[in-house]
Design an enzyme around this catalytic site. Structure first.
Site, PDB file in Angstrom:
ATOM      1  N   ASP A 126       5.243 -16.678 -46.839  1.00  0.00           N
ATOM      2  CA  ASP A 126       5.862 -17.276 -48.028  1.00  0.00           C
ATOM      3  C   ASP A 126       6.535 -16.240 -48.927  1.00  0.00           C
ATOM      4  OD1 ASP A 126       4.952 -19.701 -47.155  1.00  0.00           O
ATOM      5  OD2 ASP A 126       3.227 -19.783 -48.499  1.00  0.00           O
TER       6      ASP A 126
ATOM      7  N   CYS B  30       9.014 -28.424 -46.422  1.00  0.00           N
ATOM      8  CA  CYS B  30      10.163 -27.582 -46.094  1.00  0.00           C
ATOM      9  C   CYS B  30      10.438 -27.597 -44.595  1.00  0.00           C
ATOM     10  CB  CYS B  30       9.887 -26.144 -46.527  1.00  0.00           C
ATOM     11  SG  CYS B  30       9.872 -25.925 -48.303  1.00  0.00           S
TER      12      CYS B  30
ATOM     13  N   LYS C 170       0.007 -23.668 -56.219  1.00  0.00           N
ATOM     14  CA  LYS C 170       0.398 -24.958 -55.616  1.00  0.00           C
ATOM     15  C   LYS C 170      -0.423 -25.226 -54.366  1.00  0.00           C
ATOM     16  CE  LYS C 170       4.118 -25.156 -52.727  1.00  0.00           C
ATOM     17  NZ  LYS C 170       3.924 -25.800 -51.422  1.00  0.00           N
ATOM     18  N   ASN C 171      -0.509 -24.210 -53.507  1.00  0.00           N
ATOM     19  CA  ASN C 171      -1.134 -24.460 -52.200  1.00  0.00           C
ATOM     20  C   ASN C 171      -2.661 -24.560 -52.269  1.00  0.00           C
ATOM     21  OD1 ASN C 171       1.364 -24.642 -51.117  1.00  0.00           O
ATOM     22  ND2 ASN C 171       1.379 -22.629 -50.141  1.00  0.00           N
TER      23      ASN C 171
ATOM     24  N   ARG D  67       6.971 -28.387 -37.212  1.00  0.00           N
ATOM     25  CA  ARG D  67       5.668 -28.238 -37.876  1.00  0.00           C
ATOM     26  C   ARG D  67       4.745 -29.357 -37.391  1.00  0.00           C
ATOM     27  NH1 ARG D  67       6.600 -26.874 -44.215  1.00  0.00           N
ATOM     28  NH2 ARG D  67       4.460 -26.108 -44.058  1.00  0.00           N
TER      29      ARG D  67
ATOM     30  N   ARG E 189       9.673 -27.815 -56.471  1.00  0.00           N
ATOM     31  CA  ARG E 189       8.453 -28.220 -55.757  1.00  0.00           C
ATOM     32  C   ARG E 189       7.366 -27.147 -55.873  1.00  0.00           C
ATOM     33  NH1 ARG E 189       9.319 -28.511 -50.329  1.00  0.00           N
ATOM     34  NH2 ARG E 189       7.079 -28.766 -50.365  1.00  0.00           N
TER      35      ARG E 189
HETATM   36  N1  EPU Z   1       1.071 -25.420 -36.327  1.00  0.00           N
HETATM   37  C1  EPU Z   1       1.029 -26.101 -35.129  1.00  0.00           C
HETATM   38  N2  EPU Z   1       0.226 -27.199 -35.024  1.00  0.00           N
HETATM   39  C2  EPU Z   1      -0.522 -27.632 -36.074  1.00  0.00           C
HETATM   40  C3  EPU Z   1      -0.488 -26.933 -37.297  1.00  0.00           C
HETATM   41  C4  EPU Z   1       0.328 -25.809 -37.392  1.00  0.00           C
HETATM   42  O1  EPU Z   1       1.708 -25.729 -34.178  1.00  0.00           O
HETATM   43  O2  EPU Z   1      -1.237 -28.637 -35.914  1.00  0.00           O
HETATM   44  C5  EPU Z   1       1.940 -24.224 -36.442  1.00  0.00           C
HETATM   45  C6  EPU Z   1       3.055 -24.454 -37.467  1.00  0.00           C
HETATM   46  O3  EPU Z   1       4.137 -25.142 -36.887  1.00  0.00           O
HETATM   47  C7  EPU Z   1       3.400 -23.065 -37.908  1.00  0.00           C
HETATM   48  C8  EPU Z   1       2.045 -22.350 -37.827  1.00  0.00           C
HETATM   49  O4  EPU Z   1       1.211 -23.155 -36.985  1.00  0.00           O
HETATM   50  O5  EPU Z   1       4.283 -22.478 -37.000  1.00  0.00           O
HETATM   51  C9  EPU Z   1       1.391 -22.144 -39.167  1.00  0.00           C
HETATM   52  O6  EPU Z   1       1.181 -23.375 -39.825  1.00  0.00           O
HETATM   53  P1  EPU Z   1      -0.002 -23.628 -40.859  1.00  0.00           P
HETATM   54  O7  EPU Z   1      -0.678 -24.884 -40.443  1.00  0.00           O
HETATM   55  O8  EPU Z   1      -0.824 -22.405 -41.031  1.00  0.00           O
HETATM   56  O9  EPU Z   1       0.810 -23.873 -42.198  1.00  0.00           O
HETATM   57  P2  EPU Z   1       0.819 -25.144 -43.142  1.00  0.00           P
HETATM   58  O10 EPU Z   1      -0.565 -25.569 -43.429  1.00  0.00           O
HETATM   59  O11 EPU Z   1       1.790 -26.134 -42.648  1.00  0.00           O
HETATM   60  C10 EPU Z   1       0.646 -23.705 -45.308  1.00  0.00           C
HETATM   61  C11 EPU Z   1       1.414 -23.592 -46.584  1.00  0.00           C
HETATM   62  C12 EPU Z   1       2.753 -22.944 -46.304  1.00  0.00           C
HETATM   63  C13 EPU Z   1       2.521 -21.568 -45.717  1.00  0.00           C
HETATM   64  C14 EPU Z   1       1.651 -21.685 -44.438  1.00  0.00           C
HETATM   65  C15 EPU Z   1       1.278 -20.347 -43.836  1.00  0.00           C
HETATM   66  C16 EPU Z   1       0.713 -25.483 -47.900  1.00  0.00           C
HETATM   67  C17 EPU Z   1       1.062 -26.797 -48.461  1.00  0.00           C
HETATM   68  N3  EPU Z   1       1.643 -24.923 -47.139  1.00  0.00           N
HETATM   69  O12 EPU Z   1       1.438 -24.503 -44.442  1.00  0.00           O
HETATM   70  O13 EPU Z   1       3.393 -22.803 -47.572  1.00  0.00           O
HETATM   71  O14 EPU Z   1       3.745 -20.984 -45.376  1.00  0.00           O
HETATM   72  O15 EPU Z   1       0.427 -22.389 -44.764  1.00  0.00           O
HETATM   73  O16 EPU Z   1       0.624 -19.563 -44.758  1.00  0.00           O
HETATM   74  O17 EPU Z   1      -0.360 -24.945 -48.148  1.00  0.00           O
HETATM   75  C18 EPU Z   1       5.183 -22.764 -49.083  1.00  0.00           C
HETATM   76  O18 EPU Z   1       4.364 -22.756 -50.012  1.00  0.00           O
HETATM   77  O19 EPU Z   1       6.419 -22.547 -49.281  1.00  0.00           O
HETATM   78  C19 EPU Z   1       4.748 -23.018 -47.719  1.00  0.00           C
HETATM   79  C20 EPU Z   1       5.576 -23.365 -46.740  1.00  0.00           C
END
Ligand code: EPU
Length: 418
Positions: free
Chosen positions: A307, A115, A22-23, A120, A399
Site C-alpha cells: 500500500d 480497488c 481504515k484497514n 482479487r 475512500r
Molecule cells: N488472494 C487470493 N485469494 C484469496 C485472497 C487473496 O488469491 O482468497 C490474493 C490477492 O488476489 C492478492 C494477495 O492474495 O494478490 C493478497 O491479498 P490479501 O487478501 O492479503 O489482501 P486484501 O485482504 O484483499 C488487504 C488490504 C489492502 C492491502 C492488502 C495487502 C483491506 C481492506 N485491504 O487487502 O489494502 O493492500 O491487504 O496488505 O484491508 C488499500 O488500503 O489500499 C488496500 C488495497
C-alpha cells in the site's frame, strides 16, 4: 465528479495528527456484530468506506451511527443477506461473511468491490470457511453460506498465502466456534492484531496474532466494549512521502511508529532526516532525495507494504539515481505510473518490476486517480511538480484519506476540491 486542483512546487511544513486506520476499522466494525450489546469505537476515520460498513450493519438490523465515535449495537440483528450494491462499494464488505457466520450461522453475499489491482479472488476465504463447517453454494454470483449445525467447528487451517482478508474472515468465524482453531501461515499485518485486540476486549480468546500461527478458543458469546482503533500506517506513509517529495518538514502525531518501521527503514535511505518516537515522527527533506539502492520488494508484513509502493514512488521519481520496485502482492498495482510519466517521470515497467530513473523536476498535468493509493501518489507528485495539476476521480482518495485536502493545506500545500 469532483477533482483536486493542485499547485505544486512549494515546500511543505506543519504538524498533522494521523487518522485512525481504515484497514483496521472496517473488519472491527464487522466484528462488532459478533458482540452482544453495544460497542463504541474511537479513532475510526470518517471515510466513505466506513459509511459503507455502517450501511451494511444497518441493513442487517444492527444500529450503527458514525460521528466522533462509531457506536454499534447488534441487539436487533436479523438479516443474513447483504445486497449486491453494498457488497460492490468496497473490498471489506467480504469481512461480513465471517462475522455473519459467527453470529447467525448463515449469510448471503456476493463478490466484493474495492480497488482494481488485478484479480482479487476469495477462494482462500471460502475454502477456510468450508473447513470451519460452512456449506457454500454459488447461485448466479450470490454466495450462500450456512454452517452445519448452526455453529462453526474449530479446526486447523493452513493458508497457501498469508492473505489479510482471509485471515480476518477466519478469525471472525472462529471466535464463536465450538473448540479450537489454529491458523497457520496467517497474515501478520498490524491490522490483524488490532482486530484481535478488539475481539479480546469483547471476551474472545486469541493468541499468536502478529506471528505466523494464530490460536483461537471459541466462545459461545462475546460482549460489547469500548475500543480505540490503531493509527493508519499507510496514511502516515503517504504524508511522509508527500513531504519528502515536495521538500520541507512534517511532525506527524498519533503514529504507530513501530508498525511503520518496514516503510521508515526504506524512506530513510533517501537521505531524509527522520526522528521517530513511539507515537510521533518528524521528517525533514532538504536536498534532492537519493535513490534507494536496494530493490524495494513489496511483501506481506513485516516486509515493505504494497500500500506504500505508489506513494514512495511519487517521491523517488525526482530522486538522484535509479530506484527499482518489485510488486509481489498484486498483479496490477502500477496503474498510477502513467500519470507520473505524464508529469515528466521516467518509469519503465517490466512485469512486476518498475525501474524509476530519477528526473530533476516534474511538471503539472491532468490525471485520473486509478485507485486509492495510486490517487494519493498522484497528489503527492503534483505537490512536488512545477505548475498546476488536475486530478479527477478523487472518490478513490476519499475512500481512504480523512479530509485529505485539509491535511495537505495544514502542511501549506495548495490544493482545492472543485
Ligand atoms: N488472494 C487470493 N485469494 C484469496 C485472497 C487473496 O488469491 O482468497 C490474493 C490477492 O488476489 C492478492 C494477495 O492474495 O494478490 C493478497 O491479498 P490479501 O487478501 O492479503 O489482501 P486484501 O485482504 O484483499 C488487504 C488490504 C489492502 C492491502 C492488502 C495487502 C483491506 C481492506 N485491504 O487487502 O489494502 O493492500 O491487504 O496488505 O484491508 C488499500 O488500503 O489500499 C488496500 C488495497
Amino acid at each position: 465528479m469532483q477533482k483536486f486542483i493542485i499547485e505544486g512546487g512549494k515546500r511543505l511544513s506543519g504538524e498533522l495528527k494521523l487518522q485512525g486506520s481504515k484497514n483496521s476499522s472496517l473488519p472491527i466494525m464487522a466484528a462488532a456484530m459478533l458482540a452482544q450489546g453495544e460497542s463504541v469505537l474511537k479513532n475510526c476515520p470518517k471515510l466513505t468506506d466506513v459509511y459503507s460498513a455502517s450501511r451494511i450493519l444497518n441493513v442487517l438490523g444492527c444500529k450503527c451511527s458514525v460521528s466522533d465515535t462509531v457506536v454499534i449495537n447488534s441487539e436487533g440483528i436479523s438479516g443474513t443477506e447483504i445486497p449486491e450494491s453494498l457488497m460492490r462499494e468496497m473490498r471489506s464488505s467480504i469481512m461480513f461473511m465471517g462475522a455473519m457466520l459467527g453470529r447467525l450461522g448463515e449469510c448471503t453475499v456476493s463478490i466484493p468491490g474495492g480497488c482494481e489491482l488485478g484479480p482479487r479472488p476469495i477462494d482462500m476465504h471460502i475454502n477456510a470457511l468450508k473447513k470451519l463447517g460452512a456449506e457454500v453454494s454459488d447461485e448466479g454470483g450470490r454466495i450462500n453460506c450456512r454452517l452445519r449445525g448452526g455453529r462453526a467447528k474449530g479446526t486447523r487451517i493452513t493458508l497457501p498465502f498469508p492473505s489479510v482478508g482471509a485471515t480476518e474472515n477466519i478469525i471472525l468465524c472462529a471466535v464463536t466456534a465450538e473448540g479450537e482453531t489454529i491458523i497457520n501461515n496467517a497474515a501478520r499485518e498490524p491490522e490483524i492484531c488490532d482486530l484481535c485486540g478488539f475481539l479480546r476486549s469483547c471476551g474472545a480468546e486469541i493468541h499468536g496474532d502478529g506471528c505466523g500461527s494464530i490460536i483461537i478458543q471459541g466462545r459461545e458469546k462475546l460482549h460489547g466494549c469500548e475500543y480505540t482503533v490503531m493509527p493508519d500506517r499507510i496514511a502516515g506513509a503517504t504524508y511522509l512521502s508527500m513531504t519528502a517529495a515536495a521538500g520541507g518538514e512534517i511532525i506527524l502525531k498519533n503514529t504507530c511508529t513501530a508498525e511503520m518501521e518496514p516503510f521508515l527503514s526504506v524512506l530513510e535511505q533517501t537521505g531524509c532526516g527522520i526522528y521517530a518516537a513511539p507515537d510521533t515522527i518528524y521528517l525533514r527533506s532538504g536536498r534532492r532525495l537519493k535513490a534507494v539502492r536496494d530493490r524495494i520488494r513489496t511483501m506481506p508484513h513485516p516486509g515493505f507494504p504494497t500500500d506504500a509502493q505508489a506513494v514512495l514512488m511519487a517521491a523517488l521519481v525526482t530522486a538522484d539515481g535509479t530506484s527499482v520496485f518489485e510488486e509481489n502482492i498484486f498483479d496490477c498495482r502500477y496503474r498510477h505510473t502513467a500519470a507520473l510519466v505524464k508529469m515528466g517521470a521516467d518509469i519503465e515497467i517490466l512485469g512486476k518490476v518498475a525501474v524509476v530513473r530519477g528526473v530533476k523536476t516534474l511538471h503539472g498535468a491532468e490525471a485520473e486517480a486509478t485507485d486509492l493509493r495510486g490517487g494519493a501518489a498522484m497528489a503527492a507528485a503534483a505537490l512536488s511538480a512545477e505548475g498546476v495539476s488536475v486530478i479527477s476521480n478523487i472518490s478513490h482518495i476519499d475512500r481512504g484519506y480523512e479530509k485529505f485536502e485539509e491535511a495537505v493545506r495544514t502542511l501549506g500545500g495548495n490544493i482545492q476540491r472543485v
